[in-house]
Write an enzyme that holds these catalytic residues in place. Structure first.
Site, PDB file in Angstrom:
ATOM      1  N   GLY A   1       0.814  -1.199   0.000  1.00 59.98           N
ATOM      2  CA  GLY A   1       0.000   0.000   0.000  1.00 59.98           C
ATOM      3  C   GLY A   1       0.853   1.257   0.000  1.00 59.98           C
TER       4      GLY A   1
ATOM      5  N   ASP B   1       1.079   0.403  13.161  1.00 62.08           N
ATOM      6  CA  ASP B   1       1.414  -0.898  12.582  1.00 62.08           C
ATOM      7  C   ASP B   1       1.716  -1.960  13.640  1.00 62.08           C
ATOM      8  OD1 ASP B   1       1.061  -0.225   9.942  1.00 62.08           O
ATOM      9  OD2 ASP B   1       3.129   0.400   9.643  1.00 62.08           O
TER      10      ASP B   1
ATOM     11  N   ARG C   1       1.551  -8.996   9.428  1.00 59.06           N
ATOM     12  CA  ARG C   1       1.653  -8.633  10.843  1.00 59.06           C
ATOM     13  C   ARG C   1       0.736  -9.491  11.722  1.00 59.06           C
ATOM     14  NH1 ARG C   1       5.198  -4.636  10.616  1.00 59.06           N
ATOM     15  NH2 ARG C   1       5.051  -3.107   8.923  1.00 59.06           N
TER      16      ARG C   1
END
Length: 763
Positions: free
Chosen positions: A414, A636, A716
């Site tokens: 992204g 994140d 993640r």
């Protein structure tokens, strides 16, 4: 990697050997030569000649005009007949099932253009727990019949599957794998949504083609009109040569959606007529210009499949599906270095390419995301040399990029797509950006809208504004004042990059401070960017000067090992030379607030970015209400922070993190799903989560149970649940871990070195 030896199906029965059915059989046989899809194919058709020709061509093992004569033992039946005949076929199949002549696991599918009516018929005949999964290949040809078949008819065409809410996930996966092996791009869609979409994109255009052709046929001087018809009429009316019986069935089966589409079209046509009648010149130009841009974008979408980036073979689908099988481990210790910072690696390629001179980068992240950015600039004519994590970029200057000869493929990144949108909006050439399935679901209008305010012409896809993105070159950008709706480094960086070419000074205001790698690095490249109290200003028209970049270790990657050391037993971990940019250290602040034993040593500054060693020891974590000002600084890292919160004493609350819902997955929903599967009580909020930690003072007992986790191909998510295994009572299996390579290629090996027990399984 484990080789796939067993076919997906034992026997496939195809009913109907017209264009689609015969092409399906041809494609099956061709693909089966390389990868095992089925043991045999049988067919049913009312035309004995088609059966005979199929047998002579070696496409089927057996054929008959009677379904009951050849369908026995089939574990997949594909109905390639007119939609109105399918309910009768359902009844015949149900009779065979009742007589135990079909396996219990037999799947039924079709290739028809309507779905809601067939789903209703399946429920009526088979019951609520039927095994019908509708299929619709968006492919065809002007000619019909067995002899018009094409083995490559489905290659790079959409195939829509319409499962019911009772459909078995394994059935869906098997059909997906089969069609993908034939080259199709498979998407899932509810039946009613399918019928609505197809009413506009297929059924209405066919209806109009039939109508216009019929109108001209009845015109008094139709021969003269047709004699002078140009290519446009030929192309548009071609689809009126389709089978009348098939379209008769479709128009009646999808009556409601087609009539709605026809009514809307009639109203729209009336508006168009009014513009012409009243000679509203400017409005007409705007109307036509928008249509042209949308059509160009549609053309880009049709030609944007780059087979060098994604294979559609059956073997590739299975071979790239990876899992972690993890046994519980407790003792964690060691000194490690994690890969280079992904954000800085992306930007080093972008700015080095746009700079005057040669930029040398060391510590470059060799993950798939950063490599996608590198490849994009190589495709635009930048000479980039790479040896391991050392990269040399021969900059072409702010005005030196060349038009790529194919769409730029961003993979799963992204960051690449959103930041490049700012750069490409200012170029003199047209461009298209595509991505993988995951990236193609993520919102891109968040950058497209402000870029349009600057003068860019950019087209996203679908109602949600996703990739592919089509950008029209040759536009003059103008500076704007823009307040970000959310704190997002990607949106901010995209606009800063576009501002390099814009006339005037662009001002960007942030609601909260977000990571500032773009501002820091542009200043390092001698391009002034001013930032104070959340307000960033950039004046266009300058140039970048090459410089050397040292990429520090990525704090987002270090975060997994920070939590691992804090919740595990043993001596803890030292993580070397981690980037300590103050807009990225929210994870350290949050863990410190929770009571983690964290020390920062050997602090220094390299290339404008602070770095340090981080030492983390086993800790008794306490629950907190996470301060909202820290959310953008740790956006994140929240998946692994949720794991830490599960091990804390008490209730941890996160709010103000709606951004997590539009990452590689909906990280709030997916983490809640996985934590619940491992025995953690959590409550999902619109913008966060409440986690009821199971930690107890003075205890280091297991917090998580064992279980199977779907990562939803989010790197993640996968790594976070791997960290959870250090406090698990039983094995954890995590599916879809191949995307870990996008940011942390050696994660499993490094985790095993410090005490985890991860087995990587390629399926």
């Amino acid at each position: 990697m484990n080789k796939i030896r067993q076919p997906i199906f034992d026997q496939i029965c195809v009913v109907g050997l017209g264009l689609i059915g015969a092409s399906f059989v041809q494609a099956l046989v061709q693909a089966n030569q390389d990868t095992p899809l089925m043991r045999r194919v049988v067919a049913v058709d009312s035309n004995e000649r088609s059966i005979r020709l199929a047998c002579q061509a070696g496409l089927i093992a057996e054929g008959h005009t009677d379904l009951s004569q050849v369908a026995q033992g089939s574990d997949l039946i594909v109905l390639a007949t007119p939609v109105q005949s399918i309910p009768k076929l359902f009844a015949q199949i149900h009779a065979l099932s009742t007589l135990k002549k079909l396996p219990e696991h037999c799947i039924i599918s079709d290739v028809g253009s309507t779905k809601a009516d067939l789903l209703q018929a399946a429920r009526q005949i088979f019951g609520q727990h039927h095994r019908f999964i509708g299929g619709h290949p968006i492919a065809g040809a002007e000619n019909s019949g067995f002899e018009a078949r094409k083995g490559d008819l489905f290659v790079r065409h959409k195939l829509i599957l319409c499962p019911d809410h009772h459909s078995d996930a394994k059935d869906i996966q098997k059909l997906q794998a089969l069609w993908q092996a034939l080259g199709a791009d498979v998407v899932l869609m509810p039946s009613d949504r399918h019928d609505q979409v197809l009413a506009y994109t297929s059924h209405l255009p066919h209806l109009l083609a039939f109508s216009l052709t019929h109108q001209l046929a009845e015109h008094d001087d139709n021969l003269d009109i047709l004699r002078y018809a140009a290519g446009g009429f030929r192309d548009f009316s071609r689809i009126a040569a389709s089978d009348p019986q098939m379209w008769h069935d479709i128009f009646l089966a999808n009556k409601t959606a087609i009539l709605q589409a026809l009514d809307e079209f009639s109203a729209h046509l009336g508006e168009f007529r009014q513009l012409i009648h009243q000679e509203q010149s400017q409005s007409l130009l705007t109307w036509l210009g928008k249509s042209r841009d949308v059509r160009r974008h549609f053309g880009h979408m049709l030609t944007s499949h780059d087979t060098s980036h994604h294979s559609s073979t059956h073997q590739d689908i299975y071979m790239t599906n990876q899992s972690y099988h993890i046994k519980p481990a407790q003792s964690i210790l060691g000194t490690i270095t994690v890969p280079g910072d992904k954000s800085i690696s992306h930007r080093s390629i972008m700015f080095g390419s746009l700079a005057d001179g040669v930029t040398k980068v060391s510590g470059f992240l060799q993950g798939e995301d950063a490599l996608a950015t590198l490849q994009a600039f190589s495709d635009m004519g930048v000479k980039i040399e790479r040896e391991g994590d050392q990269v040399v970029i021969h900059g072409v200057g702010i005005d030196g990029l060349n038009a790529p000869n194919k769409p730029l493929y961003m993979g799963n990144s992204g960051t690449s797509m959103r930041l490049l949108a700012g750069i490409l909006s200012a170029q003199q050439f047209d461009s298209v950006m595509t991505g993988d399935v995951s990236l193609s679901k993520r919102p891109m209008e968040r950058v497209a809208k402000p870029l349009r305010q600057m003068g860019a012409i950019i087209q996203s896809t679908g109602e949600k504004g996703t990739a592919p993105l089509s950008i029209t070159g040759g536009q003059s950008l103008t500076a704007i004042d823009y307040t970000l709706p959310v704190a997002s480094a990607q949106i901010k960086s995209c606009l800063i990059l576009a501002a390099l070419w814009a006339k005037g000074t662009t001002t960007i205001t942030e609601p909260e401070i977000s990571r500032d790698h773009t501002e820091r690095m542009l200043n390092a490249f001698n391009y002034p960017v001013h930032s104070k109290d959340g307000v960033i200003t950039v004046t266009g028209g300058g140039r970048l000067t090459a410089c050397d970049i040292i990429v520090p270790a990525d704090i987002s990657s270090a975060a997994f090992f920070m939590v691992l050391a804090a919740i595990g037993q043993g001596e803890g971990l030292t993580i070397k030379k981690v980037g300590m940019n103050p807009t990225r250290t929210g994870v350290i602040d949050i863990l410190t607030l929770m009571g983690a034993d964290i020390s920062i040593t050997n602090e220094t500054v390299v290339g404008g970015e602070p770095i340090a060693d981080i030492i983390v020891k086993p800790s008794q974590l306490m629950s907190i209400d996470i301060p909202e000002h820290l959310v953008p600084l740790a956006i994140d890292e929240f998946p692994v922070l949720f794991v830490a919160a599960s091990c804390a004493i008490g209730k941890t609350t996160l709010t103000g993190a709606k951004e997590l819902r539009v990452k590689e997955s909906d990280r709030i929903a997916v983490m809640a799903e996985g934590l619940t599967a491992l025995g953690i009580e959590c409550e999902v909020l619109d913008d966060g989560m409440i986690i009821h930690g199971k930690g107890k003072a003075g205890e280091t007992a297991a917090i998580f149970g064992g279980g199977v986790i779907e990562s939803h191909h989010d790197h993640r998510i996968a790594m976070s649940f791997a960290v959870a295994s250090v406090r698990a009572s039983d094995d954890i299996i995590i599916h879809g871990t191949q995307t870990v390579n996008t940011s942390f290629p050696n994660f499993a090996n490094l985790a095993n070195q410090v005490g985890l027990n991860i087995q990587v399984v390629d399926e």
